[in-house]
Design an enzyme around this catalytic site. Structure first.
Site, PDB file in Angstrom:
ATOM      1  N   ASP A 135      -2.689   8.074   8.188  1.00 46.37           N
ATOM      2  CA  ASP A 135      -3.609   7.064   8.702  1.00 46.37           C
ATOM      3  C   ASP A 135      -2.906   6.231   9.620  1.00 46.37           C
ATOM      4  O   ASP A 135      -1.576   6.499   9.889  1.00 46.37           O
ATOM      5  CB  ASP A 135      -4.507   6.358   7.907  1.00 46.37           C
ATOM      6  CG  ASP A 135      -3.754   5.418   6.871  1.00 46.37           C
ATOM      7  OD1 ASP A 135      -2.498   5.260   7.029  1.00 46.37           O
ATOM      8  OD2 ASP A 135      -4.410   4.838   6.096  1.00 46.37           O
ATOM      9  N   SER A 153       0.779  -1.310  -0.074  1.00 48.75           N
ATOM     10  CA  SER A 153      -0.054   0.093  -0.015  1.00 48.75           C
ATOM     11  C   SER A 153       0.813   1.243  -0.168  1.00 48.75           C
ATOM     12  O   SER A 153       0.380   2.328  -0.305  1.00 48.75           O
ATOM     13  CB  SER A 153      -0.812  -0.007   1.147  1.00 48.75           C
ATOM     14  OG  SER A 153      -0.225  -0.158   2.396  1.00 48.75           O
ATOM     15  N   HIS A 179      -0.021   4.702   7.316  1.00 51.52           N
ATOM     16  CA  HIS A 179       0.496   5.278   5.950  1.00 51.52           C
ATOM     17  C   HIS A 179       1.193   6.800   6.208  1.00 51.52           C
ATOM     18  O   HIS A 179       0.499   7.369   7.029  1.00 51.52           O
ATOM     19  CB  HIS A 179      -0.383   5.141   4.724  1.00 51.52           C
ATOM     20  CG  HIS A 179      -0.845   3.860   4.610  1.00 51.52           C
ATOM     21  ND1 HIS A 179      -2.019   3.426   4.782  1.00 51.52           N
ATOM     22  CD2 HIS A 179      -0.048   2.839   4.101  1.00 51.52           C
ATOM     23  CE1 HIS A 179      -2.039   2.125   4.523  1.00 51.52           C
ATOM     24  NE2 HIS A 179      -1.108   1.895   4.046  1.00 51.52           N
TER      25      HIS A 179
END
Ligand code: NAG
Length: 365
Positions: free
Chosen positions: A330, A38, A333
């Site tokens: 978040d 991600s 990340h």
């Protein structure tokens, strides 16, 4: 006002010069292929039906051009975008699944590269069980071989080899394997020691890199694992301290990775690489935040609960006003700001942030 021929001519040559200069400056490599999780996913997971690792909803993308969610786990651009920009592309190469899901599959893949990265992905196929569905690294390489076959069709075999030998192969992977090991109810931790686990991660990644080499890869940008123990999800909810165990083993993995890469270079013909130390860069952010313009290194910007790490960044979550001064977007990340500074640091950076050369040197190597 009239220009004479000679003035026109020099103006024309001036334009030509500007154009040519910009053109050659614009694109430093023929293509970029991105593999990973991600941290560099630019939308592959938008095409996965049951994945929990998704970011195609707000408040993700709030600072992306147009202010829309794209599938990036960020308020804006991620590291893949910034590497691509520095290399001279407008943005990261497009997600593989966006290309194959088009109704007209007669189109060839773009010659400038493809992104295979998928949120939740790990070096190990089982790692994504945490997120129900993702495209593990091994699967990403299978997708790459499809693109490889297409490239050979388009260019012919020898031109394709030349094309690929100058292209960048960026691999950002390993954090999810680490999270899987350090999650509270981990079976893995009962079956294997952390040292065995990180050793097997390095070995599995080595096999993948060899396979990429077999399919034409020569120039690798390989990141280690960041200071995952300091991301909001891993900080102690009471003391807010980093999970030192997770950090220690991330560092051990990185050491093993560096040693493996050194050995692999002598094994694989024509291999060049830039090992990028995410851990060291993010540790600097956390230790001396003001140097980089950060004031918040513990709490996520978007989420709910203590450190905004108890509920992820979903539409009902709140988000911070100033995204520029937060390291974390978040619970897992980095913000766009942190990703940008990270790429700036490793693209033209020196040891210990980039070993044995930085990304810019790799391009010309
Ligand atoms: C968090 O810190 C407290 C106080 O030191 C400790 O009792 C607790 O075990 C820690 N929790 C975790 C998950 O490490």
């Amino acid at each position: 006002m009239a220009y004479n021929f000679s003035q026109m001519n020099s103006f024309f040559f001036f334009l030509l010069f500007v154009f040519c200069f910009n053109f050659s400056d614009a694109q430093k490599v023929p293509a970029m292929y991105v593999f990973g999780d991600s941290l560099v996913d630019v939308g592959n997971n938008n095409y996965l039906k049951i994945s929990l690792a998704k970011a195609d909803f707000r408040h993700n993308g709030i600072d992306f051009p147009g202010g829309t969610p794209t599938g990036r786990f960020s308020n804006g651009k991620n590291a893949a975008d910034f590497i691509a920009e520095k290399v001279g592309f407008v943005a990261s190469p497009p997600p593989y699944l966006s290309l194959v899901s088009k109704s007209s599959n007669s189109d060839a893949f773009p010659i400038t590269g493809v992104s295979f990265a998928s949120g939740g992905a790990g070096i190990f196929d089982g790692t994504d069980e945490l997120f129900k569905q993702s495209i593990p690294l091994n699967r990403q390489v299978v997708h790459y071989t499809t693109v490889y076959d297409d490239l050979v069709q388009q260019l012919g075999s020898s031109a394709a080899q030349v094309h690929l030998s100058k292209s960048l192969f960026t691999v950002v992977i390993g954090s999810n394997d680490m999270f899987e090991f350090f999650k509270s109810d981990s079976d893995l931790a009962k079956r294997t020691t952390p040292q065995q686990y990180v050793d097997s991660m390095v070995l599995a990644l080595k096999r993948v890199l060899k396979r990429m080499h077999y399919f034409g890869a020569r120039k690798y940008v390989i990141t280690g694992i960041g200071a995952v123990g300091c991301c909001p999800s891993q900080r102690n909810q009471t003391t807010e301290e980093c999970n030192e165990e997770a950090n220690t083993w991330s560092v051990k993995y990185n050491e093993g990775l560096k040693t493996m890469l050194q050995g692999l270079k002598s094994e694989l013909k024509g291999m060049e690489y830039s090992y990028v130390d995410v851990y060291k860069v993010f540790a600097r952010f956390i230790e001396t935040p003001s140097t980089y313009g950060f004031t918040e290194v513990k709490s996520a910007c978007c989420g709910l609960g203590n450190l905004k790490a108890q509920i992820p960044c979903v539409p009902i979550s709140t988000y911070c006003f100033n995204r520029r001064n937060h390291v974390f977007w978040d619970l897992y990340h980095p913000t766009e700001a942190a990703a940008r500074i990270f790429v700036d640091t490793v693209f033209y950076g020196t040891q210990p942030f980039a070993i044995p050369m930085n990304v810019n040197q790799l391009i010309t190597a």
